[in-house]
Design a protein around this motif. Structure first.
Motif, short mmCIF file in Angstrom:
data_model
loop_
_atom_site.label_atom_id
_atom_site.label_comp_id
_atom_site.label_asym_id
_atom_site.label_seq_id
_atom_site.Cartn_x
_atom_site.Cartn_y
_atom_site.Cartn_z
N MET A 1 -17.68 -2.72 -7.31
CA MET A 1 -16.88 -3.45 -6.34
C MET A 1 -16.22 -2.45 -5.39
SD MET A 1 -15.77 -6.89 -7.64
CE MET A 1 -16.71 -7.79 -8.81
N SER A 2 -15.59 -2.96 -4.37
CA SER A 2 -14.98 -2.08 -3.39
C SER A 2 -13.70 -1.45 -3.92
CB SER A 2 -14.65 -2.87 -2.11
OG SER A 2 -13.57 -3.74 -2.36
N ILE A 8 -6.27 -3.68 -5.47
CA ILE A 8 -5.54 -4.94 -5.56
C ILE A 8 -5.50 -5.43 -7.00
CG2 ILE A 8 -5.57 -7.38 -4.90
CD1 ILE A 8 -6.78 -6.39 -2.19
N LYS A 9 -6.63 -5.34 -7.69
CA LYS A 9 -6.70 -5.77 -9.09
C LYS A 9 -5.75 -4.95 -9.96
CE LYS A 9 -9.85 -6.19 -13.01
NZ LYS A 9 -11.22 -5.96 -13.49
N ARG A 10 -5.74 -3.64 -9.76
CA ARG A 10 -4.87 -2.76 -10.53
C ARG A 10 -3.40 -3.11 -10.26
NH1 ARG A 10 -6.86 1.69 -8.96
NH2 ARG A 10 -5.37 2.13 -7.31
N LEU A 13 -2.50 -6.38 -12.07
CA LEU A 13 -2.36 -6.16 -13.51
C LEU A 13 -1.05 -5.43 -13.83
CD1 LEU A 13 -6.03 -5.20 -14.43
CD2 LEU A 13 -4.83 -7.36 -14.92
N GLU A 14 -0.68 -4.46 -12.99
CA GLU A 14 0.59 -3.76 -13.19
C GLU A 14 1.77 -4.72 -13.01
OE1 GLU A 14 0.56 -0.49 -10.48
OE2 GLU A 14 -0.94 0.62 -11.62
N ALA A 15 1.68 -5.62 -12.05
CA ALA A 15 2.76 -6.59 -11.82
C ALA A 15 2.93 -7.51 -13.02
CB ALA A 15 2.47 -7.40 -10.56
N VAL A 16 1.82 -7.93 -13.61
CA VAL A 16 1.88 -8.79 -14.79
C VAL A 16 2.52 -8.03 -15.95
CG1 VAL A 16 0.49 -9.97 -16.54
CG2 VAL A 16 -0.04 -10.28 -14.12
#
Length: 46
Positions: A1-2, A8-10, A13-16
């Motif tokens: 993936m880009s 954005i995914k990382r 996940l950090e925010a969660v």
């Protein structure tokens, strides 16, 4: 993936983890309150 997607995914996940209290190394920046009336007066705006 880009790399943008991975970033954005990382971040999500950090925010969660932070919201669940599992990310002690996370820094939270809280800006100081701004006196908007005084600032506008200082720069000559109404």
């Amino acid at each position: 993936m880009s790399t943008s997607f991975d970033s954005i995914k990382r971040g999500l996940l950090e925010a969660v983890e932070h919201a669940e209290g599992r990310a002690p190394q996370t820094r939270v920046h809280r800006p100081r309150p701004v006196d908007v009336k005084a600032l506008r007066s200082k720069v000559g705006m109404t």
